[in-house]
Design a protein around this motif. Structure first.
Motif, short mmCIF file in Angstrom:
data_model
loop_
_atom_site.label_atom_id
_atom_site.label_comp_id
_atom_site.label_asym_id
_atom_site.label_seq_id
_atom_site.Cartn_x
_atom_site.Cartn_y
_atom_site.Cartn_z
N ALA A 1 0.88 -1.17 0.00
CA ALA A 1 0.00 0.00 0.00
C ALA A 1 0.91 1.22 0.00
CB ALA A 1 -0.92 0.00 1.22
N ALA A 2 0.39 2.37 -0.38
CA ALA A 2 1.24 3.57 -0.48
C ALA A 2 0.50 4.80 0.03
CB ALA A 2 1.67 3.79 -1.93
N PHE A 3 1.28 5.72 0.58
CA PHE A 3 0.74 7.01 1.00
C PHE A 3 1.67 8.10 0.52
CE2 PHE A 3 0.17 10.54 4.06
CZ PHE A 3 -1.18 10.78 3.81
N GLU A 4 1.14 9.05 -0.27
CA GLU A 4 1.91 10.18 -0.80
C GLU A 4 1.29 11.48 -0.29
OE1 GLU A 4 3.09 9.26 -5.26
OE2 GLU A 4 0.99 8.75 -4.89
N ILE A 5 2.08 12.28 0.40
CA ILE A 5 1.58 13.55 0.93
C ILE A 5 1.35 14.53 -0.21
CG2 ILE A 5 2.15 15.53 2.39
CD1 ILE A 5 3.73 13.62 4.18
N THR A 6 0.18 15.12 -0.25
CA THR A 6 -0.15 16.12 -1.27
C THR A 6 -0.24 17.53 -0.72
OG1 THR A 6 -2.52 15.66 -0.95
CG2 THR A 6 -1.39 14.44 -2.71
N LYS A 7 -0.50 17.65 0.61
CA LYS A 7 -0.64 18.98 1.21
C LYS A 7 -0.48 18.87 2.72
CE LYS A 7 -3.91 22.88 1.52
NZ LYS A 7 -5.27 23.36 1.17
N VAL A 8 0.18 19.88 3.30
CA VAL A 8 0.28 19.99 4.76
C VAL A 8 -0.16 21.40 5.14
CG1 VAL A 8 1.77 19.84 6.78
CG2 VAL A 8 2.19 18.35 4.82
N ASP A 9 -1.17 21.48 5.96
CA ASP A 9 -1.72 22.76 6.41
C ASP A 9 -1.74 22.76 7.93
OD1 ASP A 9 -2.96 25.18 6.75
OD2 ASP A 9 -4.88 24.59 5.87
N GLY A 10 -0.69 23.34 8.54
CA GLY A 10 -0.59 23.29 10.00
C GLY A 10 -0.45 21.86 10.48
N ASN A 11 -1.38 21.41 11.31
CA ASN A 11 -1.36 20.04 11.81
C ASN A 11 -2.29 19.11 11.03
OD1 ASN A 11 0.49 20.59 13.84
ND2 ASN A 11 -1.08 21.19 15.30
N THR A 12 -2.65 19.52 9.81
CA THR A 12 -3.52 18.71 8.98
C THR A 12 -2.74 18.22 7.77
OG1 THR A 12 -5.47 19.96 9.66
CG2 THR A 12 -5.67 18.63 7.67
N VAL A 13 -2.74 16.91 7.56
CA VAL A 13 -2.01 16.29 6.45
C VAL A 13 -3.00 15.67 5.47
CG1 VAL A 13 -0.35 14.49 5.80
CG2 VAL A 13 0.00 15.82 7.90
N SER A 14 -2.77 15.92 4.19
CA SER A 14 -3.56 15.29 3.13
C SER A 14 -2.62 14.47 2.26
CB SER A 14 -4.29 16.32 2.27
OG SER A 14 -5.20 17.08 3.04
N GLY A 15 -3.12 13.35 1.77
CA GLY A 15 -2.29 12.53 0.89
C GLY A 15 -3.09 11.47 0.19
N ASN A 16 -2.49 10.93 -0.86
CA ASN A 16 -3.12 9.86 -1.63
C ASN A 16 -2.80 8.51 -1.00
OD1 ASN A 16 -4.08 11.71 -3.55
ND2 ASN A 16 -2.18 11.58 -4.74
N LEU A 17 -3.85 7.80 -0.58
CA LEU A 17 -3.70 6.46 -0.02
C LEU A 17 -4.10 5.45 -1.09
CD1 LEU A 17 -3.23 4.52 2.39
CD2 LEU A 17 -5.65 4.84 2.98
N THR A 18 -3.17 4.56 -1.42
CA THR A 18 -3.42 3.53 -2.44
C THR A 18 -3.45 2.16 -1.79
OG1 THR A 18 -2.28 4.86 -4.12
CG2 THR A 18 -2.66 2.54 -4.62
N ILE A 19 -4.58 1.47 -1.94
CA ILE A 19 -4.74 0.10 -1.46
C ILE A 19 -5.43 -0.69 -2.58
CG2 ILE A 19 -5.75 -1.42 0.29
CD1 ILE A 19 -5.87 0.96 2.18
N LYS A 20 -4.89 -1.86 -2.90
CA LYS A 20 -5.46 -2.72 -3.95
C LYS A 20 -5.59 -1.96 -5.27
CE LYS A 20 -8.65 -5.73 -2.82
NZ LYS A 20 -9.89 -6.36 -2.28
N GLY A 21 -4.64 -1.08 -5.55
CA GLY A 21 -4.64 -0.33 -6.80
C GLY A 21 -5.62 0.82 -6.86
N ILE A 22 -6.34 1.06 -5.78
CA ILE A 22 -7.32 2.15 -5.72
C ILE A 22 -6.71 3.31 -4.94
CG2 ILE A 22 -9.62 2.85 -4.92
CD1 ILE A 22 -10.41 -0.14 -5.18
N LYS A 23 -6.66 4.48 -5.57
CA LYS A 23 -6.02 5.65 -4.97
C LYS A 23 -7.07 6.71 -4.63
CE LYS A 23 -2.19 7.13 -6.82
NZ LYS A 23 -1.22 7.82 -7.73
N LYS A 24 -7.10 7.12 -3.35
CA LYS A 24 -8.00 8.17 -2.89
C LYS A 24 -7.24 9.10 -1.95
CE LYS A 24 -12.36 5.68 -3.40
NZ LYS A 24 -12.95 6.65 -4.35
#
Length: 216
Positions: A128-151
């Motif tokens: 599985a993979a996690f790629e950070i797309t944005k950091v805003d203060g103490n809030t992290v956003s990123g793409n989580l990929t499991i079983k080929g599905i990325k959200k």
């Protein structure tokens, strides 16, 4: 008539049981995958695989299980003492259950089931993979990929920098596993929930991400 009454009673009982074991963990905001921006000026910190992991917890109507999944490799990116990016690969072959003693046969049985195509289908999707797309203060956003599905998911996290070391620790949050096609015994509708009874596994699973990394 008796069958209808019994089904209604079962649904009500399931609802009460879920409420009774409800966690304080907040659901992560989930959306479509976002573009990952390149940042060539950021300092890179290599993840310590032994001490970087996902801590997971899955609840059934009655009971549940918890465990870990370790990072195989990953890099966090900092500008000054601010987290600005990063990507992490999680080795699904390291799935472990921590609430059943390792020497018990039921531990190996559960782990084997989690690796099967009922859950993570590790034979075809070993990471599985996690790629950070944005950091805003103490809030992290990123793409989580499991079983080929990325959200893209968004959750609170604390970042601590000590010399050449960094620690990233998220709050415990939940994701809806069905959005990544993990459908085994999911309670997607009242009828399905009623038929499964106490074998139903909640769609929301609890996750805590912990990453320790050292400047490369």
């Amino acid at each position: 008539m008796k069958k209808i009454v019994l089904n209604l009673f079962t649904v009500a009982l399931i609802g009460l049981s879920v409420v009774a074991c409800k966690s304080d963990a907040k659901e992560a905001k989930t959306g479509e995958a976002q573009e990952v921006a390149e940042n060539n000026e950021a300092a890179k910190y290599k993840a310590d695989a032994e001490n970087s992991m996902i801590i997971w917890k899955a609840n059934k109507v009655v009971g549940g299980h918890e465990g870990t999944i370790h990072v195989s490799n990953g890099v966090a990116q900092l500008q000054g003492d601010q987290l600005v990016g990063g990507s992490f690969i999680f080795d699904l072959n390291t799935i472990a259950c921590t609430d059943i003693p390792a020497e018990e046969k039921s531990n190996a049985k559960l782990v084997g089931h989690l690796k099967s195509d009922d859950f993570f289908d590790v034979a075809n999707h070993p990471t599985a993979a996690f790629e950070i797309t944005k950091v805003d203060g103490n809030t992290v956003s990123g793409n989580l990929t499991i079983k080929g599905i990325k959200k893209n998911i968004t959750f609170p996290a604390n970042v601590t920098v000590t010399g050449d070391e960094i620690a990233i620790t998220s709050d415990t949050f939940t994701i809806d596993r069905t959005e990544w096609d993990i459908m085994y015994n999911a309670g997607t509708t009242p009828d399905i929930a009623a038929s499964l009874g106490d074998k139903m596994i909640k769609d929301d699973i609890e996750i805590k991400i912990m990453v320790k990394a050292t400047k490369a």
